[in-house]
Design a protein around this motif. Structure first.
Motif, PDB file in Angstrom:
ATOM      1  N   SER A  40       0.559   6.141  48.277  1.00 14.07           N
ATOM      2  CA  SER A  40       1.259   5.863  47.020  1.00 14.07           C
ATOM      3  C   SER A  40       2.622   6.531  46.929  1.00 14.07           C
ATOM      4  CB  SER A  40       0.412   6.337  45.838  1.00 14.07           C
ATOM      5  OG  SER A  40       0.266   7.750  45.878  1.00 14.07           O
ATOM      6  N   ASN A  41       2.909   7.445  47.875  1.00 10.65           N
ATOM      7  CA  ASN A  41       4.139   8.250  47.826  1.00 10.65           C
ATOM      8  C   ASN A  41       4.239   9.075  46.540  1.00 10.65           C
ATOM      9  OD1 ASN A  41       5.248   7.419  50.362  1.00 10.65           O
ATOM     10  ND2 ASN A  41       5.855   5.476  49.400  1.00 10.65           N
ATOM     11  N   ALA A  42       3.066   9.443  46.007  1.00 12.08           N
ATOM     12  CA  ALA A  42       3.039  10.257  44.791  1.00 12.08           C
ATOM     13  C   ALA A  42       2.634  11.685  45.150  1.00 12.08           C
ATOM     14  CB  ALA A  42       2.051   9.675  43.784  1.00 12.08           C
ATOM     15  N   THR A  43       3.027  12.618  44.334  1.00 11.26           N
ATOM     16  CA  THR A  43       2.621  14.010  44.524  1.00 11.26           C
ATOM     17  C   THR A  43       1.247  14.230  43.896  1.00 11.26           C
ATOM     18  OG1 THR A  43       3.581  14.753  42.441  1.00 11.26           O
ATOM     19  CG2 THR A  43       5.031  14.734  44.371  1.00 11.26           C
ATOM     20  N   LYS A  44       0.605  15.309  44.289  1.00 12.40           N
ATOM     21  CA  LYS A  44      -0.688  15.641  43.699  1.00 12.40           C
ATOM     22  C   LYS A  44      -0.527  15.893  42.198  1.00 12.40           C
ATOM     23  CE  LYS A  44      -3.704  17.680  46.187  1.00 12.40           C
ATOM     24  NZ  LYS A  44      -4.543  18.651  46.974  1.00 12.40           N
ATOM     25  N   GLY A  45       0.571  16.518  41.814  1.00 14.54           N
ATOM     26  CA  GLY A  45       0.824  16.750  40.400  1.00 14.54           C
ATOM     27  C   GLY A  45       0.938  15.459  39.627  1.00 14.54           C
ATOM     28  N   ALA A  46       1.610  14.462  40.235  1.00 17.96           N
ATOM     29  CA  ALA A  46       1.752  13.162  39.575  1.00 17.96           C
ATOM     30  C   ALA A  46       0.397  12.493  39.417  1.00 17.96           C
ATOM     31  CB  ALA A  46       2.700  12.268  40.364  1.00 17.96           C
ATOM     32  N   MET A  47      -0.432  12.606  40.457  1.00 18.58           N
ATOM     33  CA  MET A  47      -1.760  11.994  40.367  1.00 18.58           C
ATOM     34  C   MET A  47      -2.564  12.607  39.235  1.00 18.58           C
ATOM     35  SD  MET A  47      -4.870  11.917  43.130  1.00 18.58           S
ATOM     36  CE  MET A  47      -6.550  11.753  42.497  1.00 18.58           C
ATOM     37  N   TYR A  48      -2.557  13.947  39.157  1.00 18.24           N
ATOM     38  CA  TYR A  48      -3.373  14.590  38.134  1.00 18.24           C
ATOM     39  C   TYR A  48      -2.751  14.500  36.742  1.00 18.24           C
ATOM     40  CZ  TYR A  48      -6.587  16.138  41.698  1.00 18.24           C
ATOM     41  OH  TYR A  48      -7.518  16.152  42.701  1.00 18.24           O
ATOM     42  N   PHE A  49      -1.506  14.085  36.667  1.00 21.02           N
ATOM     43  CA  PHE A  49      -0.919  13.759  35.369  1.00 21.02           C
ATOM     44  C   PHE A  49      -1.566  12.484  34.815  1.00 21.02           C
ATOM     45  CE2 PHE A  49       2.164  11.235  32.942  1.00 21.02           C
ATOM     46  CZ  PHE A  49       2.443  12.110  31.911  1.00 21.02           C
ATOM     47  N   HIS A  50      -1.823  11.527  35.732  1.00 20.56           N
ATOM     48  CA  HIS A  50      -2.385  10.244  35.309  1.00 20.56           C
ATOM     49  C   HIS A  50      -3.909  10.231  35.323  1.00 20.56           C
ATOM     50  CE1 HIS A  50       1.400   7.990  35.099  1.00 20.56           C
ATOM     51  NE2 HIS A  50       1.776   8.636  36.182  1.00 20.56           N
ATOM     52  N   PHE A  51      -4.518  10.955  36.258  1.00 17.71           N
ATOM     53  CA  PHE A  51      -5.965  10.896  36.442  1.00 17.71           C
ATOM     54  C   PHE A  51      -6.524  12.307  36.606  1.00 17.71           C
ATOM     55  CE2 PHE A  51      -4.056   7.083  38.354  1.00 17.71           C
ATOM     56  CZ  PHE A  51      -4.614   6.106  37.538  1.00 17.71           C
ATOM     57  N   GLN A  52      -7.566  12.617  35.870  1.00 19.12           N
ATOM     58  CA  GLN A  52      -8.146  13.948  35.896  1.00 19.12           C
ATOM     59  C   GLN A  52      -8.910  14.230  37.191  1.00 19.12           C
ATOM     60  OE1 GLN A  52      -7.987  16.384  33.295  1.00 19.12           O
ATOM     61  NE2 GLN A  52      -6.361  15.010  32.596  1.00 19.12           N
ATOM     62  N   SER A  53      -9.384  13.168  37.859  1.00 19.71           N
ATOM     63  CA  SER A  53     -10.242  13.352  39.025  1.00 19.71           C
ATOM     64  C   SER A  53     -10.246  12.082  39.864  1.00 19.71           C
ATOM     65  CB  SER A  53     -11.673  13.665  38.578  1.00 19.71           C
ATOM     66  OG  SER A  53     -12.185  12.565  37.838  1.00 19.71           O
ATOM     67  N   LYS A  54     -10.856  12.178  41.043  1.00 18.11           N
ATOM     68  CA  LYS A  54     -11.022  10.992  41.879  1.00 18.11           C
ATOM     69  C   LYS A  54     -11.900   9.959  41.169  1.00 18.11           C
ATOM     70  CE  LYS A  54     -13.556  10.896  45.766  1.00 18.11           C
ATOM     71  NZ  LYS A  54     -13.958  11.039  47.191  1.00 18.11           N
ATOM     72  N   GLU A  55     -12.897  10.447  40.440  1.00 21.47           N
ATOM     73  CA  GLU A  55     -13.764   9.515  39.708  1.00 21.47           C
ATOM     74  C   GLU A  55     -12.975   8.739  38.669  1.00 21.47           C
ATOM     75  OE1 GLU A  55     -17.549   9.476  36.626  1.00 21.47           O
ATOM     76  OE2 GLU A  55     -17.251  11.218  37.928  1.00 21.47           O
ATOM     77  N   GLU A  56     -12.095   9.407  37.950  1.00 23.25           N
ATOM     78  CA  GLU A  56     -11.294   8.713  36.942  1.00 23.25           C
ATOM     79  C   GLU A  56     -10.373   7.690  37.592  1.00 23.25           C
ATOM     80  OE1 GLU A  56      -7.990  10.012  33.687  1.00 23.25           O
ATOM     81  OE2 GLU A  56      -9.881  11.142  33.672  1.00 23.25           O
ATOM     82  N   LEU A  57      -9.864   8.022  38.766  1.00 21.51           N
ATOM     83  CA  LEU A  57      -9.035   7.067  39.503  1.00 21.51           C
ATOM     84  C   LEU A  57      -9.870   5.856  39.934  1.00 21.51           C
ATOM     85  CD1 LEU A  57      -6.382   6.280  40.828  1.00 21.51           C
ATOM     86  CD2 LEU A  57      -6.905   7.862  42.701  1.00 21.51           C
ATOM     87  N   ALA A  58     -11.089   6.106  40.388  1.00 21.19           N
ATOM     88  CA  ALA A  58     -11.971   5.002  40.770  1.00 21.19           C
ATOM     89  C   ALA A  58     -12.266   4.105  39.578  1.00 21.19           C
ATOM     90  CB  ALA A  58     -13.271   5.558  41.355  1.00 21.19           C
ATOM     91  N   ARG A  59     -12.447   4.705  38.417  1.00 22.33           N
ATOM     92  CA  ARG A  59     -12.720   3.887  37.228  1.00 22.33           C
ATOM     93  C   ARG A  59     -11.497   3.059  36.827  1.00 22.33           C
ATOM     94  NH1 ARG A  59     -17.628   4.665  35.630  1.00 22.33           N
ATOM     95  NH2 ARG A  59     -18.686   6.629  36.152  1.00 22.33           N
TER      96      ARG A  59
END
Length: 218
Positions: A40-59
């Motif tokens: 995604s070319n995103a940072t870990k901080g950017a990911m956790y800004f949008h999604f709290q966890s891998k599960e939330e991303l899966a949902r």
């Protein structure tokens, strides 16, 4: 402000698509957050800004899949140039193409059969296109295209189970290119048992009309 919102939207979309690729390939448990970030070319901080966890991303991927199915089924239910079974046939052909080409949909199917998401099957994509199949069955019943006494719930349940099974077996046997033929086969078997003689006579003369796909152009 608008530019920041657009950048955030694009980052979120890139994360969802990259996650879908990883989930479709490896499933949920084996999916790597680092691989998703790289894709995604995103940072870990950017990911956790949008999604709290891998599960939330899966949902989020599951929801995106449902949205794909909803958009497609809504387009087919608006079509009035075909009889209900013809429209259902064209819908399942489009579903097969969606499964073949759309990584979000592929990931939704992979996730929904994993233990972490068993409960989500009641609100997943199969419920969306299953409900549409039942709408077509109810229309067919009103128009005399189902045999007398046929249970539309049974029609829908058997067809949905057959399509899901064909989809699963296509993955196991690497027959994705033939998925539309397999879906058509499932529909024809169910119709052989449940459609009226009137409909069968018409089908024997004309066969399936050519489908004008309702999938958006890529």
């Amino acid at each position: 402000m608008a530019r920041q919102q657009e950048r955030a939207r694009r980052t979120r979309a890139a994360l969802v698509e990259s996650a879908a690729i990883e989930f479709a390939k490896r499933g949920y448990a084996a999916a790597s957050v680092n691989t998703i970030l790289e894709g995604s070319n995103a940072t870990k901080g950017a990911m956790y800004f949008h999604f709290q966890s891998k599960e939330e991303l899966a949902r989020a991927v599951l929801q995106a899949g449902v949205e794909q199915f909803t958009a497609l089924t809504e387009r087919w239910t608006r079509r009035n140039d075909l009889d209900p079974f013809e429209a259902l046939h064209c819908l399942v052909v489009d579903l097969a193409e969606l499964f073949r080409t759309n990584v979000i949909v592929q990931a939704e199917f992979r996730l929904i059969i994993e233990p972490e998401f068993y409960a989500d099957v009641q609100s997943g994509g199969s419920q969306v296109w299953g409900a549409t199949a039942r709408q077509f069955a109810l229309r067919a019943q009103k128009e005399g295209l189902l045999r007398e006494g046929v249970d539309t719930e049974k029609f829908t349940r058997v067809l949905a189970a057959s399509l899901a099974g064909q989809r699963y077996m296509a993955d196991l046997t690497e027959l994705r290119g033939d998925l539309a033929d397999l879906f058509e086969e499932s529909l024809e078997v169910v119709l052989a048992a449940m459609a009226s003689e009137q409909w069968h006579e018409k089908f024997a003369r004309q066969g399936w009309p050519e489908c004008r796909s309702e999938l958006p152009e890529s």
